[in-house]
Design a protein around this motif. Structure first.
Motif, PDB file in Angstrom:
ATOM      1  N   UNK A  61      25.392  34.680  39.424  1.00  0.00           N
ATOM      2  CA  UNK A  61      24.278  35.477  39.860  1.00  0.00           C
ATOM      3  C   UNK A  61      25.127  36.647  40.544  1.00  0.00           C
ATOM      4  N   UNK A  62      25.907  36.780  40.966  1.00  0.00           N
ATOM      5  CA  UNK A  62      26.645  37.889  41.772  1.00  0.00           C
ATOM      6  C   UNK A  62      27.392  38.805  40.710  1.00  0.00           C
ATOM      7  N   UNK A  63      27.590  37.878  39.512  1.00  0.00           N
ATOM      8  CA  UNK A  63      28.412  38.842  38.205  1.00  0.00           C
ATOM      9  C   UNK A  63      27.188  39.488  37.749  1.00  0.00           C
ATOM     10  N   UNK A  64      25.834  38.916  37.528  1.00  0.00           N
ATOM     11  CA  UNK A  64      24.736  39.633  36.988  1.00  0.00           C
ATOM     12  C   UNK A  64      24.239  40.692  37.639  1.00  0.00           C
ATOM     13  N   UNK A  65      24.063  40.660  39.062  1.00  0.00           N
ATOM     14  CA  UNK A  65      22.965  41.402  39.901  1.00  0.00           C
ATOM     15  C   UNK A  65      23.695  42.283  40.963  1.00  0.00           C
ATOM     16  N   UNK A  66      24.869  41.769  41.228  1.00  0.00           N
ATOM     17  CA  UNK A  66      25.494  42.338  42.410  1.00  0.00           C
ATOM     18  C   UNK A  66      26.499  43.569  41.938  1.00  0.00           C
ATOM     19  N   UNK A  67      26.701  44.654  42.325  1.00  0.00           N
ATOM     20  CA  UNK A  67      27.786  45.576  41.817  1.00  0.00           C
ATOM     21  C   UNK A  67      28.267  45.958  43.325  1.00  0.00           C
ATOM     22  N   UNK A  68      27.601  45.958  44.577  1.00  0.00           N
ATOM     23  CA  UNK A  68      28.166  46.374  45.862  1.00  0.00           C
ATOM     24  C   UNK A  68      29.235  45.298  46.166  1.00  0.00           C
ATOM     25  N   UNK A  69      30.234  45.593  46.572  1.00  0.00           N
ATOM     26  CA  UNK A  69      31.363  44.663  47.044  1.00  0.00           C
ATOM     27  C   UNK A  69      30.907  43.916  48.267  1.00  0.00           C
ATOM     28  N   UNK A  70      30.503  44.680  49.195  1.00  0.00           N
ATOM     29  CA  UNK A  70      29.902  44.173  50.602  1.00  0.00           C
ATOM     30  C   UNK A  70      29.023  42.855  50.463  1.00  0.00           C
ATOM     31  N   UNK A  71      28.463  42.586  49.139  1.00  0.00           N
ATOM     32  CA  UNK A  71      27.206  41.628  48.941  1.00  0.00           C
ATOM     33  C   UNK A  71      27.852  40.536  48.099  1.00  0.00           C
ATOM     34  N   UNK A  72      29.366  40.667  47.804  1.00  0.00           N
ATOM     35  CA  UNK A  72      29.842  39.589  46.917  1.00  0.00           C
ATOM     36  C   UNK A  72      29.964  38.370  47.871  1.00  0.00           C
ATOM     37  N   UNK A  73      29.460  37.234  47.348  1.00  0.00           N
ATOM     38  CA  UNK A  73      29.900  36.028  47.771  1.00  0.00           C
ATOM     39  C   UNK A  73      31.262  35.484  47.596  1.00  0.00           C
ATOM     40  N   UNK A  74      31.625  34.558  48.467  1.00  0.00           N
ATOM     41  CA  UNK A  74      33.039  34.078  48.656  1.00  0.00           C
ATOM     42  C   UNK A  74      33.797  33.677  47.010  1.00  0.00           C
ATOM     43  N   UNK A  75      32.733  33.057  46.620  1.00  0.00           N
ATOM     44  CA  UNK A  75      33.257  32.494  45.040  1.00  0.00           C
ATOM     45  C   UNK A  75      33.733  33.873  44.019  1.00  0.00           C
ATOM     46  N   UNK A  76      32.818  34.792  44.155  1.00  0.00           N
ATOM     47  CA  UNK A  76      33.000  35.955  43.205  1.00  0.00           C
ATOM     48  C   UNK A  76      34.194  36.737  43.824  1.00  0.00           C
ATOM     49  N   UNK A  77      34.264  36.899  45.072  1.00  0.00           N
ATOM     50  CA  UNK A  77      35.471  37.763  45.591  1.00  0.00           C
ATOM     51  C   UNK A  77      36.577  36.952  45.320  1.00  0.00           C
ATOM     52  N   UNK A  78      36.795  35.512  45.279  1.00  0.00           N
ATOM     53  CA  UNK A  78      38.067  35.052  44.875  1.00  0.00           C
ATOM     54  C   UNK A  78      38.415  35.164  43.323  1.00  0.00           C
ATOM     55  N   UNK A  79      37.253  35.098  42.517  1.00  0.00           N
ATOM     56  CA  UNK A  79      37.265  35.267  41.193  1.00  0.00           C
ATOM     57  C   UNK A  79      37.928  36.596  40.995  1.00  0.00           C
ATOM     58  N   UNK A  80      37.445  37.595  41.542  1.00  0.00           N
ATOM     59  CA  UNK A  80      37.925  38.873  41.227  1.00  0.00           C
ATOM     60  C   UNK A  80      39.342  39.106  41.810  1.00  0.00           C
ATOM     61  N   UNK A  81      39.526  38.510  43.155  1.00  0.00           N
ATOM     62  CA  UNK A  81      40.996  38.714  43.494  1.00  0.00           C
ATOM     63  C   UNK A  81      41.964  37.924  42.406  1.00  0.00           C
ATOM     64  N   UNK A  82      41.659  36.787  41.901  1.00  0.00           N
ATOM     65  CA  UNK A  82      42.436  36.060  40.803  1.00  0.00           C
ATOM     66  C   UNK A  82      42.536  37.033  39.680  1.00  0.00           C
ATOM     67  N   UNK A  83      41.659  37.578  39.276  1.00  0.00           N
ATOM     68  CA  UNK A  83      41.510  38.289  37.869  1.00  0.00           C
ATOM     69  C   UNK A  83      42.680  39.346  38.117  1.00  0.00           C
ATOM     70  N   UNK A  84      42.476  40.189  39.434  1.00  0.00           N
ATOM     71  CA  UNK A  84      43.151  41.231  39.380  1.00  0.00           C
ATOM     72  C   UNK A  84      44.805  40.872  39.390  1.00  0.00           C
ATOM     73  N   UNK A  85      45.187  39.663  39.993  1.00  0.00           N
ATOM     74  CA  UNK A  85      46.394  39.367  40.321  1.00  0.00           C
ATOM     75  C   UNK A  85      46.839  38.987  38.743  1.00  0.00           C
ATOM     76  N   UNK A  86      45.960  38.390  37.861  1.00  0.00           N
ATOM     77  CA  UNK A  86      46.296  37.834  36.470  1.00  0.00           C
ATOM     78  C   UNK A  86      46.642  39.208  35.665  1.00  0.00           C
ATOM     79  N   UNK A  87      46.047  40.170  35.967  1.00  0.00           N
ATOM     80  CA  UNK A  87      45.967  41.609  35.106  1.00  0.00           C
ATOM     81  C   UNK A  87      47.362  42.318  35.526  1.00  0.00           C
ATOM     82  N   UNK A  88      47.665  42.178  36.900  1.00  0.00           N
ATOM     83  CA  UNK A  88      49.045  42.946  37.339  1.00  0.00           C
ATOM     84  C   UNK A  88      50.330  42.140  36.526  1.00  0.00           C
ATOM     85  N   UNK A  89      49.981  40.690  36.689  1.00  0.00           N
ATOM     86  CA  UNK A  89      51.183  39.909  36.136  1.00  0.00           C
ATOM     87  C   UNK A  89      51.173  40.179  34.517  1.00  0.00           C
ATOM     88  N   UNK A  90      49.982  40.296  34.012  1.00  0.00           N
ATOM     89  CA  UNK A  90      49.986  40.417  32.353  1.00  0.00           C
ATOM     90  C   UNK A  90      50.826  41.980  32.128  1.00  0.00           C
TER      91      UNK A  90
END
Length: 294
Positions: free
Chosen positions: A215-244
């Motif tokens: 739901x956060x990925x669909x409706x929330x673009x403000x980072x301050x309203x991201x729930x924990x799961x979506x925040x961790x998902x973005x952290x992991x994505x950023x780490x994977x992109x840097x590694x790649x």
């Protein structure tokens, strides 16, 4: 004093069952041990040697990379706790009212309403109408966009209705003869007797809200309203992109993607897992009676 003598075959059967239960328990617990151990291991050693019960090259890099910006994680925890608490409370109240209403035989058009609710378990409008409704209601970039879309489940309403139908009609009639209205009957007679199913549904709702990132990925673009799961998902994505892109030295020291995935799992599931022991005693009774009776 008479003592029961255990025969050799009974003894052997006991040993067999205990052995099977022990192996089954270990199989269930082992993945959790590997996740915890891996989250404290060195990422390079995991890639080279694989997972183990004890940490390989003790390291806190996985947790350091998650808590690189601790304020953001604390905010995300706050959002998740609020969404889980509010969503579970409001959802339970709404579905209890619906379930109680359609469990009463005197309700007009009860079967039509029940069929309409049941119909939505088979067919749904799909993502596009759902998205349009939520955005037209002005919920986008609001914390209620994380709560309201999941507040009511037709399946859970039917479970509550089936459980409440098992409560003896005579109890409800007695309450009414004593002068109790519908709300008082519900709150003082029906709800206390429906603790098993309500506790089970509360557990399901809390887990669903806590683990939700979609739901956060669909409706929330403000980072301050991201729930924990979506925040961790973005952290992991950023780490994977840097590694790649080949920043190997930077990645191995600050963003260890392998251990970070396991540390993510611990950080994300840790708090909510403590809810289960308090509700476990209601779980089997609630789900079995609510599911079987029709």
């Amino acid at each position: 004093m008479h003592t029961h003598k255990v025969s050799a075959s009974e003894q052997a059967l006991k040993v067999f069952f205990y052995t099977v239960l022990t192996i089954g328990s270990l199989v269930c617990v082992l993945p959790f041990i590997l996740i915890i151990s891996g989250s404290f291991s060195d990422s390079v050693q995991i890639l080279q040697k694989g997972y183990s019960i004890l940490p390989r090259g003790f390291s806190l890099d996985g947790y350091r990379s998650i808590f690189l910006f601790p304020i953001q994680i604390i905010k995300a925890y706050g959002v998740s706790i609020f969404v889980t608490g509010a969503g579970t409370g409001i959802g339970l109240m709404v579905m209890t009212l619906c379930g109680y209403a359609i469990s009463r035989s005197e309700l007009k058009y009860r079967n039509v309403i029940s069929f309409t609710i049941y119909f939505t378990t088979l067919f749904s409008g799909g993502l596009v109408p759902w998205y349009i409704v939520v955005t037209k209601l002005g919920l986008k970039n609001s914390i209620w966009a994380l709560i309201i879309p999941s507040i009511c489940s037709s399946f859970y309403i039917l479970l509550i209705r089936n459980f409440m139908k098992t409560i003896p009609e005579a109890l409800v009639e007695s309450a009414r003869l004593e002068g109790a209205g519908e709300f008082r009957t519900l709150l003082q007679i029906v709800v206390p007797m429906s603790k098993p199913i309500l506790a089970t549904i509360a557990l399901f709702l809390a887990l669903a809200y806590w683990n939700d990132w979609y739901l956060a990925s669909l409706y929330i673009s403000k980072a301050d309203l991201w729930p924990l799961q979506y925040r961790l998902y973005n952290i992991l994505n950023a780490a994977s992109k840097i590694a790649s892109v080949g920043a190997e030295n930077f990645t191995s020291k600050i963003l260890p993607t392998e251990t970070q995935k396991l540390a993510n799992a611990i950080v994300a599931t840790g708090p909510i897992i403590f809810l289960y022991p308090f509700l476990q005693k209601y779980f089997v009774q609630g789900i079995s009676i609510g599911a079987v009776k029709g």
